[in-house]
Scaffold this motif. Structure first.
Motif, PDB file in Angstrom:
ATOM      1  N   LYS A  53       0.487   8.366   4.727  1.00 19.40           N
ATOM      2  CA  LYS A  53      -0.798   7.738   5.036  1.00 19.40           C
ATOM      3  C   LYS A  53      -1.872   8.663   4.490  1.00 19.40           C
ATOM      4  O   LYS A  53      -1.917   9.837   4.849  1.00 19.40           O
ATOM      5  CB  LYS A  53      -0.997   7.572   6.544  1.00 19.40           C
ATOM      6  CG  LYS A  53      -0.069   6.582   7.188  1.00 19.40           C
ATOM      7  CD  LYS A  53      -0.457   6.259   8.605  1.00 19.40           C
ATOM      8  CE  LYS A  53      -0.335   7.448   9.527  1.00 19.40           C
ATOM      9  NZ  LYS A  53      -0.575   7.108  10.933  1.00 19.40           N
ATOM     10  N   ILE A  96      -3.162  -1.344   3.820  1.00 17.36           N
ATOM     11  CA  ILE A  96      -4.491  -0.760   3.597  1.00 17.36           C
ATOM     12  C   ILE A  96      -5.363  -1.206   4.759  1.00 17.36           C
ATOM     13  O   ILE A  96      -5.426  -2.401   5.073  1.00 17.36           O
ATOM     14  CB  ILE A  96      -5.121  -1.251   2.279  1.00 17.36           C
ATOM     15  CG1 ILE A  96      -4.235  -0.905   1.094  1.00 17.36           C
ATOM     16  CG2 ILE A  96      -6.524  -0.646   2.109  1.00 17.36           C
ATOM     17  CD1 ILE A  96      -4.676  -1.544  -0.208  1.00 17.36           C
ATOM     18  N   SER A 156     -10.808   4.089   3.811  1.00 17.09           N
ATOM     19  CA  SER A 156      -9.619   3.250   3.981  1.00 17.09           C
ATOM     20  C   SER A 156      -8.389   4.133   4.156  1.00 17.09           C
ATOM     21  O   SER A 156      -8.288   5.209   3.576  1.00 17.09           O
ATOM     22  CB  SER A 156      -9.443   2.307   2.790  1.00 17.09           C
ATOM     23  OG  SER A 156      -9.340   3.035   1.596  1.00 17.09           O
ATOM     24  N   THR A 180      -6.145   9.087   3.119  1.00 18.42           N
ATOM     25  CA  THR A 180      -7.503   8.562   3.185  1.00 18.42           C
ATOM     26  C   THR A 180      -8.456   9.507   2.468  1.00 18.42           C
ATOM     27  O   THR A 180      -8.100  10.652   2.184  1.00 18.42           O
ATOM     28  CB  THR A 180      -7.965   8.340   4.646  1.00 18.42           C
ATOM     29  OG1 THR A 180      -9.202   7.623   4.647  1.00 18.42           O
ATOM     30  CG2 THR A 180      -8.132   9.657   5.385  1.00 18.42           C
ATOM     31  N   SER A 207     -12.422   4.543  -1.580  1.00 18.25           N
ATOM     32  CA  SER A 207     -11.392   4.171  -2.551  1.00 18.25           C
ATOM     33  C   SER A 207     -11.909   2.957  -3.317  1.00 18.25           C
ATOM     34  O   SER A 207     -12.779   2.223  -2.837  1.00 18.25           O
ATOM     35  CB  SER A 207     -10.057   3.865  -1.868  1.00 18.25           C
ATOM     36  OG  SER A 207     -10.182   2.777  -0.971  1.00 18.25           O
ATOM     37  N   ILE A 234      -4.590   4.270   3.378  1.00 21.90           N
ATOM     38  CA  ILE A 234      -3.630   3.654   2.470  1.00 21.90           C
ATOM     39  C   ILE A 234      -2.249   4.193   2.810  1.00 21.90           C
ATOM     40  O   ILE A 234      -2.041   5.402   2.788  1.00 21.90           O
ATOM     41  CB  ILE A 234      -3.983   3.985   1.005  1.00 21.90           C
ATOM     42  CG1 ILE A 234      -5.416   3.541   0.681  1.00 21.90           C
ATOM     43  CG2 ILE A 234      -2.977   3.338   0.048  1.00 21.90           C
ATOM     44  CD1 ILE A 234      -5.958   4.086  -0.621  1.00 21.90           C
ATOM     45  N   ILE A 251       2.340   0.479  -2.176  1.00 23.01           N
ATOM     46  CA  ILE A 251       1.383   0.413  -1.074  1.00 23.01           C
ATOM     47  C   ILE A 251       1.875  -0.625  -0.073  1.00 23.01           C
ATOM     48  O   ILE A 251       2.092  -1.791  -0.418  1.00 23.01           O
ATOM     49  CB  ILE A 251      -0.019   0.066  -1.589  1.00 23.01           C
ATOM     50  CG1 ILE A 251      -0.515   1.195  -2.512  1.00 23.01           C
ATOM     51  CG2 ILE A 251      -0.986  -0.165  -0.424  1.00 23.01           C
ATOM     52  CD1 ILE A 251      -1.827   0.909  -3.213  1.00 23.01           C
ATOM     53  N   LYS A 287     -11.729  -0.634  -4.686  1.00 23.03           N
ATOM     54  CA  LYS A 287     -11.081  -1.913  -4.401  1.00 23.03           C
ATOM     55  C   LYS A 287     -10.881  -2.669  -5.722  1.00 23.03           C
ATOM     56  O   LYS A 287     -11.585  -2.420  -6.704  1.00 23.03           O
ATOM     57  CB  LYS A 287     -11.939  -2.728  -3.432  1.00 23.03           C
ATOM     58  CG  LYS A 287     -11.978  -2.084  -2.057  1.00 23.03           C
ATOM     59  CD  LYS A 287     -13.006  -2.589  -1.072  1.00 23.03           C
ATOM     60  CE  LYS A 287     -13.241  -3.999  -0.867  1.00 23.03           C
ATOM     61  NZ  LYS A 287     -14.138  -4.305   0.274  1.00 23.03           N
ATOM     62  N   ILE A 309      -5.500  -0.921  -6.226  1.00 22.07           N
ATOM     63  CA  ILE A 309      -5.070  -0.478  -4.902  1.00 22.07           C
ATOM     64  C   ILE A 309      -5.027  -1.711  -4.015  1.00 22.07           C
ATOM     65  O   ILE A 309      -6.056  -2.188  -3.526  1.00 22.07           O
ATOM     66  CB  ILE A 309      -6.024   0.595  -4.328  1.00 22.07           C
ATOM     67  CG1 ILE A 309      -6.039   1.819  -5.235  1.00 22.07           C
ATOM     68  CG2 ILE A 309      -5.619   0.965  -2.908  1.00 22.07           C
ATOM     69  CD1 ILE A 309      -7.059   2.872  -4.860  1.00 22.07           C
ATOM     70  N   LYS A 310      -3.829  -2.265  -3.862  1.00 22.26           N
ATOM     71  CA  LYS A 310      -3.638  -3.419  -2.992  1.00 22.26           C
ATOM     72  C   LYS A 310      -2.202  -3.435  -2.493  1.00 22.26           C
ATOM     73  O   LYS A 310      -1.305  -2.843  -3.109  1.00 22.26           O
ATOM     74  CB  LYS A 310      -4.001  -4.720  -3.697  1.00 22.26           C
ATOM     75  CG  LYS A 310      -3.201  -5.041  -4.928  1.00 22.26           C
ATOM     76  CD  LYS A 310      -3.761  -6.298  -5.569  1.00 22.26           C
ATOM     77  CE  LYS A 310      -2.963  -6.703  -6.773  1.00 22.26           C
ATOM     78  NZ  LYS A 310      -3.480  -7.921  -7.380  1.00 22.26           N
TER      79      LYS A 310
END
Length: 180
Positions: free
Chosen positions: A3, A33, A20, A5, A9, A22, A30, A11, A148-149
């Motif tokens: 984890k 989030i 966030s 942060t 970050s 992550i 990932i 998007k 990042i998703k």
């Protein structure tokens, strides 16, 4: 499972997520989030990194324009995803695919291009998108690389030395790989 942060970050839509969290599995995918914003609270096993977390740069490489040194230099400054026109041996921490439809006709190392864009006054988020999600989208890889998703495996880079009020690079900008 990790984890991580940071202050912000990037998007996929080119906006900034504030604080966030992550979560990344052992394979670099990932799994969740959570954008915490001003409601951020520390939690067990959370790794905090001051700066901005971005996806790894994506670079397309035509062998006729690119030598091995250029590829290695790109890796040293945050490129962890390559689209190649022929199979090449790359370090284990780098992912690549081979495509017959390479769009690039020159050598553009993403990090150098990002610095040039900053000098031209291009907003940081827009410049980052060019070398991450937009480049991945050119090859229909936006669900795996460049963003990042949840479900993606973009590799994660930390940018430090960014002015977090204006979101611009400073002379002290540096980059660190968090997840390959």
């Amino acid at each position: 499972m990790r984890k991580i942060t940071s202050h912000y970050s990037l998007k996929p839509d080119g906006t900034w997520a504030k604080r966030s969290v992550i979560e990344v599995d052992d394979g670099g995918f990932i799994t969740s989030i959570r954008e915490m914003g001003d409601d951020f609270v520390e939690e067990p096993n959370l790794e905090y990194f001051p700066g901005i977390i971005i996806p790894s740069f994506v670079m397309d490489v035509k062998s006729e324009f690119t030598d091995k040194q250029t590829i290695l230099k790109s890796i040293s400054v945050g490129t962890r995803r390559f689209i190649l026109d022929r199979l090449q041996k790359l370090p284990n921490n780098v992912q690549s695919i081979v495509s017959d439809n390479i769009n690039s006709e020159s050598v553009l190392i993403p990090w150098q291009s990002l610095l040039e864009d900053n000098m031209l006054g291009i907003p940081l988020a827009k410049a980052l998108q060019k070398y991450t999600v937009n480049k991945a989208s050119e090859y229909k890889l936006e669900d795996t690389w460049g963003a990042i998703k949840v479900g993606s495996n973009p590799g994660l880079i930390l940018l430090q030395g960014v002015d977090l009020k204006t979101f611009s690079l400073t002379p002290k900008v540096s980059m660190r790989v968090l997840v390959d």
